[in-house]
Design an enzyme around this catalytic site. Sequence first.
Site, short mmCIF file in Angstrom:
data_model
loop_
_atom_site.label_atom_id
_atom_site.label_comp_id
_atom_site.label_asym_id
_atom_site.label_seq_id
_atom_site.Cartn_x
_atom_site.Cartn_y
_atom_site.Cartn_z
N HIS A 56 0.83 -1.23 0.00
CA HIS A 56 0.00 0.00 0.00
C HIS A 56 0.86 1.27 0.00
O HIS A 56 0.51 2.26 0.65
CB HIS A 56 -0.98 0.00 1.18
CG HIS A 56 -1.98 -1.10 1.13
ND1 HIS A 56 -3.16 -1.00 0.40
CD2 HIS A 56 -1.98 -2.34 1.66
CE1 HIS A 56 -3.84 -2.13 0.53
NE2 HIS A 56 -3.15 -2.96 1.28
N ASN A 129 -10.39 -2.96 2.02
CA ASN A 129 -10.05 -2.88 0.60
C ASN A 129 -11.31 -2.58 -0.21
O ASN A 129 -12.41 -2.53 0.34
CB ASN A 129 -9.46 -4.22 0.12
CG ASN A 129 -8.01 -4.39 0.53
OD1 ASN A 129 -7.25 -3.42 0.60
ND2 ASN A 129 -7.61 -5.62 0.79
#
Length: 486
Positions: A56, A129
Amino acid sequence: MATNKNNLTTSWGAPVGDNQNSMTAGSRGPTLIQDVHLLEKLAHFNRERVPERVVHAKGAGAHGYFEVTNDVSTYTKAAFLSEVGKRTPLFVRFSTVAGENGSADTVRDPRGFAVKFYTEEGNYDLVGNNTPVFFIRDAIKFPDFIHTQKRDPRTHLKNPTAVWDFWSLSPESLHQVSILMSDRGIPATLRHMHGFGSHTFKWVNAEGDGVWVKYHFKTEQGVKNLAPDVAAKIAGENPDYHTEDLFNAIEKGDLPSWKLYVQIMPLEDADTYRFDPFDVTKVWSQKDYPLIEVGRMVLDRNPENYFAEVEQATFSPGTLVPGIDVSPDKMLQGRLFAYSDAHRYRVGANHQALPINRPRSEINNYQRDGQMRFDDNGGRSVYYEPNSFGGPTESHENKQAAYPVSGVADSVAYDHNDHYTQAGDLYRLLSEDERTRLVANIVEAMKPVEKEEIKLRQIQHFYKADPEYGTRVADGLGLSVPQQVK
Ligand code: NDP
C-alpha cells in the site's frame, strides 16, 4: 531584532544570512564546514523520506465526515454511531497494494480503503479494501504472498510465474483472484469503487450483547471501471491519474460520498452457517444477511500537506472503540499485530501523537518517552499505575466483551475448504460480456507463466468454480482441462 514571519530561519529559529551561496574560502572555495546552515540543510534533506510502506505504498487521502442515517444502537454502543444525524470527522487513505510509491495508479490490483474516524471515544480505524474478500485467510501466509506480488529478487521485475504458482497452490485465493481479474480490478477512479471492511468484526451494545458484523461502503458515484488498454495508456501518460482525480474533484466541490451498510449475523449463527463466517476469503450472502444502512461518508477537504497527512497517516484494524470488537478471523488476528508494528518501524513509537493520527479526544495513559516525543511527555504527572496520586484509571464497562473459547492449541487450517462455490457464484452473476472480459484478463495474465504445470493446476480451480469458467480459460491458453477434474 526578533525574527518575523518573513525571515527565513534555520530549524533552530535563527535568521539565515544566505540561502543561495554556501560559505567558501574565497569565491572559488573550498566550502567551509562552519557553514552550519548548509550542513543542516543537506543533512535534513537526506532524511526527508521515511521507509516506504512494504504494501500500500502509493496512496491518496482526503478529510471528510461520517453522518449516521439509521439507528443501529440496538447493535452497538459505539458513541459515534449512537444517534441519527451525528457527524464524526474522518480521514481516508486509498492505495494500490503491490506497487512502489510513485508507481502507476491504473493497474490491476486491489485498492486499500482505510478510514480513520476521530470519535469522541478515541479513533476507530476501518482498514479494508475495495473488495469484500482477500487472497489468503491466515496471516502466516502473508509475507510469502506479498513476495509473489513484488519484484523478483534476481531480475527486479514482476514475476507472473511466482504470482500464479502461489495462487494455484493456495486455492483459497480463487474468489479474490476472480474479482481482481474482473472489470472491477481496475477502478475508473477512487471515487467509483466500493469499500469493504472485509473481515468480520463484533458489535456490542450497551447491554453487553454482541453480533457479528461486516461493513460495506457503497459508492454514490456508481461503480465504473477502466478497460485494460485504456488503463495501460493512462498509466504511461499520467501515472498519478487516480490521485489527481480525487484531489481535483474535492478541490472543485464535487464531493465524493459513500453509503455505509452493515450485515449483521447473530453470534450463534457462526457455528452453523454454511461457510465459516470468519474466513476472509468468503462473503456472507446478502440473501441470508441483507444490508442494513448505517450512514454516509463524504470527503470534503484535501490535505494541506501530503507528507504530514497522507504519508504519515497510520491505520490499524486494532484501533478500536468501545462497542466494536474483533472476531477470531485468523487474518484479522495477524493484522492486529502487523499494522501497528509496521507503524512503529516506519513512523516511530509515537506515531499516534502526530497531528493526523492524534485522537480528537483526551489521551490519558502512562506511556512515556520514545523517539520524537514532541508533546510535553506527560509533564510532571504520575507515570505509573497503580498510584495514589489520582492518575487515570480503567473503566471496566469498556472491556472487550468476553466470549468463550475452547479447542486444542494446534496449527490447523479452517475446517471449511470449499474455495469454489462463491467464486462460481461470482462468475455466474456476471453478464456474458463481463465473463468474456474476465476470461480474457486471466488469459493475458497467465500467458507469461513459465511452467505449464502451474497453468493446468490453476485451470482446475477455475473449472471447479464453474466448468464453463475453467474451460474458457483453458481454451484461451490453448490447453485442455486436465481429465482428473472433470
Ligand atoms: P447477491 O446477489 O445478494 O449480491 C451480489 C453482490 O455482488 C452485490 O453486492 C453486488 O453489489 C455485487 N456485484 C454485482 N456485480 C458485481 C461484479 N461484476 N463484481 C463484483 N461484485 C458484483 O448475492 P450473494 O450475496 O449471495 O453473493 C453472490 C456473489 O456475489 C458472491 O459469491 C460474491 O462473489 C459476490 N459479492 C458478494 C458480496 C457480499 O457481501 N455478499 C459483495 C460483493 C460481491 P454491487 O453491484 O452494488 O457491487
